[in-house]
Design a protein around this motif. Structure first.
Motif, PDB file in Angstrom:
ATOM      1  N   ILE A 109      11.153 -17.035   7.867  1.00 11.29           N
ATOM      2  CA  ILE A 109       9.861 -17.720   7.953  1.00 11.29           C
ATOM      3  C   ILE A 109       8.883 -16.781   8.636  1.00 11.29           C
ATOM      4  O   ILE A 109       9.123 -16.320   9.752  1.00 11.29           O
ATOM      5  CB  ILE A 109       9.984 -19.031   8.738  1.00 11.29           C
ATOM      6  N   ILE A 110       7.794 -16.477   7.938  1.00 15.08           N
ATOM      7  CA  ILE A 110       6.809 -15.532   8.463  1.00 15.08           C
ATOM      8  C   ILE A 110       5.502 -16.273   8.742  1.00 15.08           C
ATOM      9  O   ILE A 110       5.052 -17.090   7.939  1.00 15.08           O
ATOM     10  CB  ILE A 110       6.596 -14.352   7.486  1.00 15.08           C
ATOM     11  N   ASP A 111       4.946 -16.022   9.907  1.00 15.81           N
ATOM     12  CA  ASP A 111       3.741 -16.724  10.353  1.00 15.81           C
ATOM     13  C   ASP A 111       2.819 -15.714  11.016  1.00 15.81           C
ATOM     14  O   ASP A 111       3.180 -15.108  12.028  1.00 15.81           O
ATOM     15  CB  ASP A 111       4.126 -17.833  11.335  1.00 15.81           C
TER      16      ASP A 111
ATOM     17  N   MET B  20       2.135 -25.985   6.210  1.00 19.21           N
ATOM     18  CA  MET B  20       1.917 -24.830   5.348  1.00 19.21           C
ATOM     19  C   MET B  20       0.519 -24.902   4.760  1.00 19.21           C
ATOM     20  O   MET B  20       0.126 -25.860   4.130  1.00 19.21           O
ATOM     21  CB  MET B  20       2.942 -24.835   4.212  1.00 19.21           C
ATOM     22  N   ARG B  21      -0.280 -23.866   5.014  1.00 25.80           N
ATOM     23  CA  ARG B  21      -1.624 -23.802   4.430  1.00 25.80           C
ATOM     24  C   ARG B  21      -2.067 -22.341   4.440  1.00 25.80           C
ATOM     25  O   ARG B  21      -1.452 -21.496   5.076  1.00 25.80           O
ATOM     26  CB  ARG B  21      -2.622 -24.656   5.217  1.00 25.80           C
TER      27      ARG B  21
ATOM     28  N   PHE C 155      11.425 -15.055   1.580  1.00 24.78           N
ATOM     29  CA  PHE C 155      10.330 -14.925   2.533  1.00 24.78           C
ATOM     30  C   PHE C 155       9.458 -16.161   2.366  1.00 24.78           C
ATOM     31  O   PHE C 155       8.810 -16.332   1.333  1.00 24.78           O
ATOM     32  CB  PHE C 155       9.492 -13.676   2.243  1.00 24.78           C
ATOM     33  N   LEU C 156       9.437 -17.018   3.366  1.00 25.60           N
ATOM     34  CA  LEU C 156       8.692 -18.268   3.286  1.00 25.60           C
ATOM     35  C   LEU C 156       7.496 -18.229   4.213  1.00 25.60           C
ATOM     36  O   LEU C 156       7.620 -17.921   5.397  1.00 25.60           O
ATOM     37  CB  LEU C 156       9.607 -19.437   3.674  1.00 25.60           C
ATOM     38  N   GLY C 157       6.333 -18.557   3.667  1.00 24.21           N
ATOM     39  CA  GLY C 157       5.129 -18.579   4.491  1.00 24.21           C
ATOM     40  C   GLY C 157       3.911 -18.853   3.631  1.00 24.21           C
ATOM     41  O   GLY C 157       3.955 -18.700   2.409  1.00 24.21           O
ATOM     42  N   PRO C 158       2.813 -19.273   4.241  1.00 19.98           N
ATOM     43  CA  PRO C 158       1.597 -19.565   3.479  1.00 19.98           C
ATOM     44  C   PRO C 158       0.912 -18.291   3.003  1.00 19.98           C
ATOM     45  O   PRO C 158       1.251 -17.185   3.420  1.00 19.98           O
ATOM     46  CB  PRO C 158       0.728 -20.304   4.500  1.00 19.98           C
ATOM     47  N   ASN C 159      -0.057 -18.463   2.110  1.00 18.54           N
ATOM     48  CA  ASN C 159      -0.868 -17.329   1.696  1.00 18.54           C
ATOM     49  C   ASN C 159      -1.566 -16.738   2.911  1.00 18.54           C
ATOM     50  O   ASN C 159      -2.125 -17.464   3.733  1.00 18.54           O
ATOM     51  CB  ASN C 159      -1.925 -17.766   0.669  1.00 18.54           C
ATOM     52  N   GLY C 160      -1.507 -15.415   3.056  1.00 18.16           N
ATOM     53  CA  GLY C 160      -2.144 -14.756   4.185  1.00 18.16           C
ATOM     54  C   GLY C 160      -1.231 -14.537   5.371  1.00 18.16           C
ATOM     55  O   GLY C 160      -1.662 -14.006   6.390  1.00 18.16           O
TER      56      GLY C 160
END
Length: 338
Positions: free
Chosen positions: A209-211, A314-315, A37-42
């Motif tokens: 990829i989760i956004d 990514m942020r 699972f790839l994605g920024p914090n939050g």
């Protein structure tokens, strides 16, 4: 549950008041795979994991974990999984063995098997020599090794690892990644959440990829990178010593720009659409007075995929203003699950 699936998720949603943390996600995890699972914090990674571990109740949707219904059979789900949470769960005044013994007893493990398992796991992570040392004397990396094997005590079929290398030094990070590979080789399904591109790419057989709570792409790392090529994207970096905010905005607004990230005061990383996109961007920069001193094109990486499907680097998303949040990137391929 399909025989080859360790996890099946359909329409899983989690709301906190009006805020949608996880937005109607659906995916499958194959048995004995490492699923990233790839994605920024939050972005919703940890919230998804908490629901699948029965630590948070979904607002909507359904899931099966190890063949058990998440809502109807939570006890059976918990008996089949292990969790390495981002927050280490240990007692610093107890020794490594005492910590593991404590958690093993909570699961009602037979004493003889528990002691055998403690020794096996300490040797697995090269920590046996510190078996009787207090956790409080350990470095962060040593503590994380114990935190990982704590979740393996009961020999779970599935283990969830939430940012297992966050904040670790490079040497310990490499060690933890090798432990993940070893766990998986022994037949355990691993669900790994991370915001480290390299970690997702080198460990995972497939990556979601989760956004902003939604899965915007799901496939093997190789196929995800191929999406950039298939969309006729050119990924390149350009250095402009006299870069200004107005110039950045001029470039960003070009129709051929799929994604743009300002790496520092002088450098832009851009994904350009179409065969003439690169030329159009360079012409615009020069026309606006930009002094280009370097241009590098490169093969797509997972970071480029993330940029392309979300339109941003990514942020931390929890710190973004609501007006900045986008439900989709400029081109979001349909999430494909097997």
């Amino acid at each position: 549950m399909t025989e080859s699936h360790a996890i099946e998720v359909r329409g899983l949603t989690k709301k906190f008041g009006d805020f949608v943390a996880v937005d109607n996600v659906s995916f499958d995890v194959n048995e004995k795979e490492i699923f990233g699972f790839l994605g920024p914090n939050g972005a919703g990674k940890s919230t998804t994991i908490r629901m699948l571990c029965t630590l948070a109740r979904p607002t909507a949707g359904e899931a099966k974990v190890a063949g058990y219904d998440l809502l109807k059979e939570p006890d059976k789900v918990r008996a089949s999984i292990g969790l390495v949470s981002e927050k280490m769960i240990m007692y610093e005044r107890l020794t490594a063995a005492e910590n593991l013994r404590f958690f093993g007893n909570l699961y009602g493990m037979p004493k003889r098997r528990l002691e055998e398992r403690i020794d096996e796991l300490l040797k697995l992570v090269d920590m046996y020599r510190w078996k009787d040392a207090q956790i409080g004397t350990f470095s962060t990396g040593m503590k994380q090794r114990i935190n990982v094997i704590r979740a393996l005590l009961t020999e779970p079929k599935i283990i969830f690892m939430d940012e297992p290398t966050l904040g670790l030094d490079p040497q310990t990070t490499l060690s933890i990644r090798q432990i993940i590979r070893d766990i998986n080789k022994n037949g355990t399904t691993v669900i790994l959440t991370t915001h480290a591109m390299l970690e997702a790419e080198t460990l995972s057989e497939r990556v979601a990829i989760i956004d902003h709570g939604r899965i915007v792409a799901l496939d093997t790392p190789a196929n995800l990178k191929k999406l950039v090529k298939d969309a006729e994207m050119t990924v390149f970096s350009v250095r402009i010593p006299n870069l200004t905010p107005s110039l950045v905005e001029k470039v960003r607004k070009l129709d051929c720009v799929a994604a743009l990230d300002q790496a520092d005061a002088y450098d832009l990383k851009i994904s350009a659409k179409g065969s003439e996109g690169l030329d159009q961007i360079i012409d615009t920069i020069r026309r606006e007075g930009g002094n280009i001193t370097m241009i590098n094109t490169s093969e797509p990486t997972l970071e480029d995929v993330f940029l392309s499907v979300t339109g941003k680097a990514m942020r931390d998303q929890a710190n973004e203003k609501p007006s900045m949040r986008r439900r989709h990137g400029p081109w979001a391929p349909r999430a494909r699950a097997r």
